[in-house]
Design an enzyme around this catalytic site. Sequence first.
Site, PDB file in Angstrom:
ATOM      1  N   ASN A  32       0.859  -1.179   0.000  1.00 23.68           N
ATOM      2  CA  ASN A  32       0.000   0.000   0.000  1.00 23.68           C
ATOM      3  C   ASN A  32       0.899   1.233   0.000  1.00 23.68           C
ATOM      4  O   ASN A  32       2.085   1.138  -0.349  1.00 23.68           O
ATOM      5  CB  ASN A  32      -0.978  -0.033   1.177  1.00 23.68           C
ATOM      6  CG  ASN A  32      -0.300  -0.065   2.541  1.00 23.68           C
ATOM      7  OD1 ASN A  32       0.779   0.505   2.746  1.00 23.68           O
ATOM      8  ND2 ASN A  32      -0.933  -0.738   3.497  1.00 23.68           N
ATOM      9  N   ASN A  62      -4.548  -8.438   9.332  1.00 18.59           N
ATOM     10  CA  ASN A  62      -3.377  -8.084   8.550  1.00 18.59           C
ATOM     11  C   ASN A  62      -2.941  -6.651   8.852  1.00 18.59           C
ATOM     12  O   ASN A  62      -3.729  -5.818   9.286  1.00 18.59           O
ATOM     13  CB  ASN A  62      -3.673  -8.247   7.054  1.00 18.59           C
ATOM     14  CG  ASN A  62      -4.708  -7.249   6.572  1.00 18.59           C
ATOM     15  OD1 ASN A  62      -4.403  -6.107   6.273  1.00 18.59           O
ATOM     16  ND2 ASN A  62      -5.960  -7.683   6.486  1.00 18.59           N
ATOM     17  N   LYS A  85     -12.784  -1.258  -3.074  1.00 20.82           N
ATOM     18  CA  LYS A  85     -11.810  -0.296  -2.546  1.00 20.82           C
ATOM     19  C   LYS A  85     -10.448  -0.523  -3.175  1.00 20.82           C
ATOM     20  O   LYS A  85     -10.029  -1.667  -3.387  1.00 20.82           O
ATOM     21  CB  LYS A  85     -11.705  -0.425  -1.024  1.00 20.82           C
ATOM     22  CG  LYS A  85     -10.810   0.649  -0.380  1.00 20.82           C
ATOM     23  CD  LYS A  85     -10.906   0.632   1.127  1.00 20.82           C
ATOM     24  CE  LYS A  85     -10.036  -0.423   1.768  1.00 20.82           C
ATOM     25  NZ  LYS A  85     -10.041  -0.344   3.251  1.00 20.82           N
ATOM     26  N   MET A  86      -9.738   0.586  -3.441  1.00 21.85           N
ATOM     27  CA  MET A  86      -8.393   0.526  -3.995  1.00 21.85           C
ATOM     28  C   MET A  86      -7.475   1.432  -3.188  1.00 21.85           C
ATOM     29  O   MET A  86      -7.914   2.341  -2.476  1.00 21.85           O
ATOM     30  CB  MET A  86      -8.386   0.960  -5.458  1.00 21.85           C
ATOM     31  CG  MET A  86      -8.864   2.387  -5.687  1.00 21.85           C
ATOM     32  SD  MET A  86      -8.739   2.943  -7.405  1.00 21.85           S
ATOM     33  CE  MET A  86      -6.969   3.230  -7.540  1.00 21.85           C
ATOM     34  N   LYS A  87      -6.169   1.183  -3.326  1.00 23.63           N
ATOM     35  CA  LYS A  87      -5.163   1.968  -2.631  1.00 23.63           C
ATOM     36  C   LYS A  87      -4.765   3.191  -3.449  1.00 23.63           C
ATOM     37  O   LYS A  87      -4.726   3.161  -4.688  1.00 23.63           O
ATOM     38  CB  LYS A  87      -3.922   1.110  -2.361  1.00 23.63           C
ATOM     39  CG  LYS A  87      -4.191  -0.118  -1.509  1.00 23.63           C
ATOM     40  CD  LYS A  87      -4.725   0.253  -0.139  1.00 23.63           C
ATOM     41  CE  LYS A  87      -4.901  -0.983   0.736  1.00 23.63           C
ATOM     42  NZ  LYS A  87      -5.419  -0.631   2.078  1.00 23.63           N
ATOM     43  N   ASP A 143      -8.125   4.477  -0.359  1.00 20.79           N
ATOM     44  CA  ASP A 143      -7.463   4.345   0.941  1.00 20.79           C
ATOM     45  C   ASP A 143      -6.007   4.752   0.809  1.00 20.79           C
ATOM     46  O   ASP A 143      -5.238   4.119   0.082  1.00 20.79           O
ATOM     47  CB  ASP A 143      -7.574   2.894   1.401  1.00 20.79           C
ATOM     48  CG  ASP A 143      -6.919   2.632   2.751  1.00 20.79           C
ATOM     49  OD1 ASP A 143      -6.470   3.594   3.401  1.00 20.79           O
ATOM     50  OD2 ASP A 143      -6.866   1.458   3.153  1.00 20.79           O
ATOM     51  N   GLU A 186     -10.323   7.358   2.596  1.00 18.13           N
ATOM     52  CA  GLU A 186      -9.922   6.705   3.843  1.00 18.13           C
ATOM     53  C   GLU A 186      -8.516   7.071   4.290  1.00 18.13           C
ATOM     54  O   GLU A 186      -7.589   7.091   3.488  1.00 18.13           O
ATOM     55  CB  GLU A 186     -10.026   5.182   3.663  1.00 18.13           C
ATOM     56  CG  GLU A 186      -9.593   4.376   4.880  1.00 18.13           C
ATOM     57  CD  GLU A 186      -9.766   2.889   4.657  1.00 18.13           C
ATOM     58  OE1 GLU A 186      -9.089   2.110   5.371  1.00 18.13           O
ATOM     59  OE2 GLU A 186     -10.549   2.488   3.772  1.00 18.13           O
ATOM     60  N   GLU A 235      -8.888   2.544  11.728  1.00 20.34           N
ATOM     61  CA  GLU A 235      -8.386   1.171  11.803  1.00 20.34           C
ATOM     62  C   GLU A 235      -7.096   1.057  12.598  1.00 20.34           C
ATOM     63  O   GLU A 235      -6.757  -0.029  13.068  1.00 20.34           O
ATOM     64  CB  GLU A 235      -8.167   0.596  10.410  1.00 20.34           C
ATOM     65  CG  GLU A 235      -6.984   1.201   9.647  1.00 20.34           C
ATOM     66  CD  GLU A 235      -6.770   0.539   8.298  1.00 20.34           C
ATOM     67  OE1 GLU A 235      -5.706  -0.085   8.127  1.00 20.34           O
ATOM     68  OE2 GLU A 235      -7.638   0.647   7.435  1.00 20.34           O
ATOM     69  N   ASP A 241     -11.040  -1.830  14.593  1.00 21.54           N
ATOM     70  CA  ASP A 241     -10.930  -3.274  14.367  1.00 21.54           C
ATOM     71  C   ASP A 241     -10.691  -3.950  15.701  1.00 21.54           C
ATOM     72  O   ASP A 241      -9.634  -3.777  16.322  1.00 21.54           O
ATOM     73  CB  ASP A 241      -9.776  -3.533  13.390  1.00 21.54           C
ATOM     74  CG  ASP A 241      -9.558  -5.004  13.072  1.00 21.54           C
ATOM     75  OD1 ASP A 241     -10.150  -5.865  13.745  1.00 21.54           O
ATOM     76  OD2 ASP A 241      -8.770  -5.281  12.150  1.00 21.54           O
ATOM     77  N   HIS A 267     -12.301  -2.492   9.907  1.00 17.74           N
ATOM     78  CA  HIS A 267     -11.178  -2.994   9.119  1.00 17.74           C
ATOM     79  C   HIS A 267     -10.952  -4.466   9.453  1.00 17.74           C
ATOM     80  O   HIS A 267     -11.351  -4.955  10.491  1.00 17.74           O
ATOM     81  CB  HIS A 267      -9.926  -2.176   9.480  1.00 17.74           C
ATOM     82  CG  HIS A 267      -8.623  -2.818   9.112  1.00 17.74           C
ATOM     83  ND1 HIS A 267      -7.933  -3.672   9.965  1.00 17.74           N
ATOM     84  CD2 HIS A 267      -7.854  -2.724   7.997  1.00 17.74           C
ATOM     85  CE1 HIS A 267      -6.817  -4.061   9.391  1.00 17.74           C
ATOM     86  NE2 HIS A 267      -6.747  -3.514   8.198  1.00 17.74           N
ATOM     87  N   GLU A 296     -15.435  -5.022   6.301  1.00 21.29           N
ATOM     88  CA  GLU A 296     -14.512  -5.152   5.182  1.00 21.29           C
ATOM     89  C   GLU A 296     -14.415  -6.614   4.760  1.00 21.29           C
ATOM     90  O   GLU A 296     -14.688  -7.529   5.542  1.00 21.29           O
ATOM     91  CB  GLU A 296     -13.130  -4.633   5.597  1.00 21.29           C
ATOM     92  CG  GLU A 296     -12.127  -4.564   4.463  1.00 21.29           C
ATOM     93  CD  GLU A 296     -10.843  -3.848   4.855  1.00 21.29           C
ATOM     94  OE1 GLU A 296     -10.214  -3.233   3.985  1.00 21.29           O
ATOM     95  OE2 GLU A 296     -10.470  -3.883   6.055  1.00 21.29           O
TER      96      GLU A 296
END
Length: 388
Positions: free
Chosen positions: A19, A53, A181-183, A212, A238, A264, A291, A321, A340
Amino acid sequence: MKIVEIREKTLPISSPIRNAYIDFSKMTLSLVAVITDVVRDGKPVVGYGFNSNGRYGQGQLMRERFLPRIAEAAPESLLDESGNNLDPHKIWATLFKNEKPGGHGERSVAIGTIDMAVWDAVAKIAGVPLFQLLADRYGKGQPNRKVFVYAAGGYYYPGKDDAQLKDEMRSYLDRGYSVVKMKIGGASLDDDLRRIDSVLSILQDGQRLCVDANGRFDLDTAIAYAKAMAPYNLFWYEEAGDPLDYELQATLRNYYKNPMATGENLFSMQDARNLIRHGGMRPDRDWLQFDCALSYGLVEYLRTLDMLKEHGWSASRCIPHGGHQMSLNIAAGLGLGGNESYPDLFQPFGGFPDGVKVENSYVTMPDLPGIGFEGKADLYREMQALSA
């Protein structure tokens, strides 16, 4: 009844993805088994848990500090009033014994992972799905059997171009997700805008995109992205800046009227409360991503939900998250806004029980005792190996 043993194993969930802040080439997690002397169907009841994670396995911390406290405690001190089940709140208090307030980083992950396994055991001993147990104890008795989920992905990957990014997102849409969702933040603003445009080009009516930044931006960069993305009507923007930079988050609201999301990487009720007090988050549109697996577990999450209610927030603004079934059960049992999901990543720990389908970004909770790990064959094989 009593806890016979608690075991931990550190497992790799490594991947070449990255990310805006980290790569996952050396990522690990802790898998925990809480073994009890309660017998169901001829076998001891075992509760399982693992951490999300993005934070590493915590086995050494568990073995040095937290697990000895459980082993040294009188077994009856860990039971509920009936004496027929474990009490997660008493166990949590035992884990936290002799700990100073503050400094929530790694110990919150260790306790949160153990706490997940405890709740799994408690619901199994009670013979009900965890979401039903939570609805009965802390809700109105009627869980939300249908839970909103979105597909998280869109990581940076060596050699990954826009066509591959679109193919990935199409695969999620084809599997029933309507929100993906994408980074962002791991490339230049121009490159990220091109990537966003490529994903938006494949979305149909009713389908939405989240982005994000994983806390990468300083204020000026966060604002630059906010201004550039304002016309896109994204589902959310995000974690633009450092998760503890509440002033940045509060200032950013002046430049971005659409929904934002964060939380998160806040690992206690107190940190979550500071976000609500000082982060400028808007309860009519923004989303909170605390989370439980990273933030001391469900016992602490219940405190966080109480705090949110006191500050005028609905639990329905929480979409945790992590993509794990623990938060999925909390969402169903306590009325969160969803959860998520990692359809392809971090397997076998991501995803749902086998046979659970996504329909228009909702899943229907199956009737499985506890958290429901036993319904996911590849994950349960790892768990059985630990508790055998």
